[in-house]
Write a protein that holds these residues in place. Structure first.
Motif, mmCIF file in Angstrom:
data_model
loop_
_atom_site.group_PDB
_atom_site.id
_atom_site.type_symbol
_atom_site.label_atom_id
_atom_site.label_comp_id
_atom_site.label_asym_id
_atom_site.label_seq_id
_atom_site.Cartn_x
_atom_site.Cartn_y
_atom_site.Cartn_z
ATOM 1 N N GLY A 57 0.827 -1.198 0.000
ATOM 2 C CA GLY A 57 0.000 0.000 0.000
ATOM 3 C C GLY A 57 0.858 1.242 0.000
ATOM 4 O O GLY A 57 2.037 1.204 0.353
ATOM 5 N N SER A 61 -1.218 4.745 4.039
ATOM 6 C CA SER A 61 -2.442 3.975 3.785
ATOM 7 C C SER A 61 -2.937 3.222 5.013
ATOM 8 O O SER A 61 -4.043 2.681 5.000
ATOM 9 C CB SER A 61 -2.217 2.992 2.633
ATOM 10 O OG SER A 61 -1.202 2.044 2.963
ATOM 11 N N ALA A 231 -5.864 -0.046 0.539
ATOM 12 C CA ALA A 231 -6.186 1.205 -0.139
ATOM 13 C C ALA A 231 -7.568 1.655 0.310
ATOM 14 O O ALA A 231 -8.489 0.824 0.431
ATOM 15 C CB ALA A 231 -6.153 1.015 -1.663
#
Length: 238
Positions: A57, A61, A231
Motif C-alpha cells: 500500500g 495507507s 487502499a
C-alpha cells in the motif's frame, strides 16, 4: 485471556479449519486539528498457520497501523482481531503485553536493539522475559543468521544487515505463533535486504509460524505466499 473454543482448531463461524489470525471489520481513526482522520474502514484479513502474507500500500495507507493493532500495540475503534483463538481486541493492556511476549514476534524497520546488550543478549532478550529461553535454539539462530563469532559485539559494532538479523533472531527466539514485520528491509540496500528476507523466510519455515510483512516492494512481496493491498482503508488482493 478470552479464548475461542480450542479443541479441534475449528472456526466456529465457518465450521472449517480455524485460521491462525482473523481480522474482521477492523476500523481505526485518529483525531487531528482538522477533525477525525479515518485510516482503516472495515479491514478483513485471515492468515493460516505456516502462511506468509505481504501487506502492500501507499505511504500513509494504514499498513503500520494495522500491524500495530494486530500486535496489540494499539486499540481498534471497532471490529475484532483473533490470534490463535485469543480475542486480542478484548484483552486488557497487561494481557496483550503477555501475548506479545509469548506468541508474537515483532520486527521493526529501525531494528530497536538494546544498545547496552551484546548480540547474544539482544537475541535472548524477549525469550528470557517470557521465560522461554532455549540455549540450543539460540545457538541455531546465531548460526543460521550468520552471527556466529559476533556474539559479544554490541549493536554499534554491527552493519545494518547484521543488526536486522539480530532483530529477526530476537523475534524468533520465543518460537512465536505469529511474526509481524514492518518494512524489515527498508533501511538496507537491495542485496542485503534480499539476503535478510531469505534468512527470515527459511527460519519461519523452520518454526512453522505465520508471517505478516508490510513492504513497499512488490518484488519482495512476490516471494511470500500471498499479497494484499491496503487502499482507502480496505484490503484487496494484489
Amino acid at each position: 485471556m478470552t479464548l475461542l473454543d480450542r479443541p479441534g482448531r475449528s472456526d466456529p463461524l465457518t465450521g472449517g479449519e480455524r485460521p491462525l489470525l482473523r481480522v474482521s471489520g477492523v476500523k481505526k481513526s485518529y483525531t487531528t486539528p482538522q477533525g477525525p482522520l479515518s485510516v482503516l474502514n472495515g479491514v478483513d484479513l485471515s492468515l493460516a498457520q505456516d502462511e506468509s502474507l505481504a501487506l502492500l500500500g501507499e505511504s500513509g495507507s494504514g499498513k503500520s497501523t494495522l500491524l500495530h493493532l494486530i500486535g496489540g500495540l494499539d486499540d481498534a475503534d471497532a471490529g475484532e482481531i483473533v490470534l490463535d483463538g485469543v480475542r486480542v481486541t478484548e484483552l486488557p493492556d497487561a494481557e496483550r503485553a503477555a501475548l506479545r511476549r509469548e506468541s508474537i514476534g515483532i520486527v521493526f524497520q529501525q531494528f530497536n536493539l538494546v544498545p547496552s546488550l551484546t548480540v547474544s543478549g539482544n537475541l535472548a532478550f524477549q525469550a528470557r522475559i517470557a521465560g522461554r529461553f532455549d540455549a540450543a535454539w539460540q545457538n541455531e539462530l546465531l548460526n543460521r543468521l550468520g552471527l556466529a563469532g559476533l556474539e559479544q559485539r554490541y549493536p554499534e559494532q554491527l552493519s545494518g544487515g547484521q543488526q536486522q538479523r539480530v532483530a529477526i533472531g530476537r523475534a524468533l527466539a520465543i518460537r512465536p505463533r505469529l511474526l509481524i514485520a514492518d518494512e524489515p528491509t527498508g533501511n538496507l540496500d537491495e542485496a542485503t535486504g534480499d539476503d535478510v528476507l531469505s534468512l527470515a523466510l527459511d527460519l519461519i519455515r523452520r518454526t512453522g509460524c505465520g508471517f505478516l510483512m508490510v513492504t513497499h516492494s512488490t518484488r519482495l512481496a512476490a516471494r511470500l505466499d500471498r499479497q494484499v493491498v491496503l487502499a482507502s482503508g480496505r484490503l484487496a488482493a494484489s
